[in-house]
Write a protein that holds these residues in place. Structure first.
Motif, short mmCIF file in Angstrom:
data_model
loop_
_atom_site.label_atom_id
_atom_site.label_comp_id
_atom_site.label_asym_id
_atom_site.label_seq_id
_atom_site.Cartn_x
_atom_site.Cartn_y
_atom_site.Cartn_z
N SER A 164 -46.14 0.12 37.63
CA SER A 164 -45.47 0.31 38.93
C SER A 164 -44.13 1.05 38.77
CB SER A 164 -45.23 -1.05 39.59
OG SER A 164 -44.47 -1.87 38.71
N ASP A 165 -43.76 1.39 37.54
CA ASP A 165 -42.48 2.02 37.23
C ASP A 165 -41.31 1.24 37.83
OD1 ASP A 165 -40.73 3.89 36.16
OD2 ASP A 165 -40.87 5.24 37.88
N THR A 166 -41.31 -0.09 37.58
CA THR A 166 -40.23 -0.92 38.11
C THR A 166 -39.61 -1.77 37.00
OG1 THR A 166 -41.89 -2.57 38.72
CG2 THR A 166 -41.06 -1.16 40.50
N ASP A 223 -42.17 -2.56 33.93
CA ASP A 223 -43.60 -2.45 34.21
C ASP A 223 -43.90 -0.96 34.39
OD1 ASP A 223 -46.09 -2.25 35.42
OD2 ASP A 223 -45.87 -4.15 36.48
#
Ligand code: PXL
Length: 279
Positions: free
Chosen positions: A197-199, A194
């Motif tokens: 959200s940089d996850t 993602d």
């Protein structure tokens, strides 16, 4: 009730694309509108098939939807067959994307290092451009490689998967999920990034010693249905992983199974049991 529209072909026999998307998304409790892009006697893995192109219908159908103020909570594309179809779908996104509208693209075109019958590298490039408009894309590693113009690497590790996912979101889409990922013996699943959200998120389940046609379409449809019923992207991808495995297990157990599709119908009660109740 949520309403989505899915744009892909209808293959009369050979469980895939619309004959899979309609029942699965409906089973999730989501209205599933369709724009059939072509009618085939079977999918293209059969030795012979008819193909009736419906590209010319896309624009008039879209114009009527606009005139009648019909809108969609999601637009989901699967198998698309030509650069012209990609251009018309891009226009459809521009015309129908509202704040609530989730765009999901399954860039169906390849597997196991090879393009499917009828696809070219130029098509993959155009599909990559279309993917830039999505909220979520769901390619396998072969499709991702063709879209990124990198060599398909079957000996990947986790760092490589993360690298590919970042490159995919670099096309412009917010989220990318790679299907059919194997990082440990006996397990297969999905790896997701993602970029908002940089996850990262990954989810694995049992690897069966078989592979069947149409599982990618089942996975994408099950993800979208779950997403529309309020599950998170992560939970929707996990449910799709579990459901696809169930479908394959039913198929393996069926002594009358056919080579051209999985018994996704028998596993629908499992899928529905994991969809949040409406009341
Ligand atoms: O399952 C993907 C798919 C969908 N539609 C058609 C296909 C394929 C894969 O081969 O041929 C017509």
């Amino acid at each position: 009730m949520k309403r989505i529209i899915t744009i892909q072909d209808i293959s009369c026999v050979g469980k895939c694309s619309l004959t899979v998307a309609l029942p699965i998304i409906s089973a999730a409790g989501v209205e599933c509108g369709v724009i059939p892009t072509a009618v085939l006697s079977t999918h293209t893995a059969f030795p012979e098939f008819t193909f009736c192109d419906l590209t010319d219908e896309i624009e008039p159908i879209a114009e009527k939807f606009s005139k009648l103020n019909i809108d969609f909570d999601a637009i989901y594309t699967g198998y698309l067959g030509s650069a012209r179809q990609l251009a018309l779908v891009e226009k459809f996104f521009d015309d129908f994307k509202k704040e609530k509208t989730v765009i999901v693209i399954d860039p169906v075109m390849a597997d196991n290092g090879k393009l499917y019958h009828g696809f070219t590298e130029e098509f993959a490039e155009s599909m990559a451009k279309l993917c830039g408009k999505a909220d979520l894309i769901i390619p396998n590693l072969t499709e991702a490689s063709f879209m990124l113009g990198i060599e398909y690497n079957p000996d990947y590790n986790e760092d490589y998967v993360r690298y590919v996912l970042k490159k995919l979101t670099g096309l412009g889409c917010k989220r990318a999920a790679l299907t059919g990922i194997i990082l440990k013996d006996g397990e297969i699943g999905v790896y997701y990034y993602d970029s908002v959200s940089d996850t990262y998120y990954s989810y694995f389940n049992e690897l069966l010693p078989v592979s069947y046609h149409g599982t990618g379409d089942i996975f994408a449809s099950a993800t979208l249905g779950a997403l529309m019923r309020g599950l998170s992207y992560e939970d929707s991808l996990s449910l799709a992983t579990d459901y696809t495995l169930e479908c394959m297990k039913y198929t393996m157990r069926d002594e009358n199974r056919r080579f051209y599709g999985v018994n996704f119908e028998e596993a629908l009660p499992f899928y529905i049991s994991r969809i949040p109740k409406l009341i």
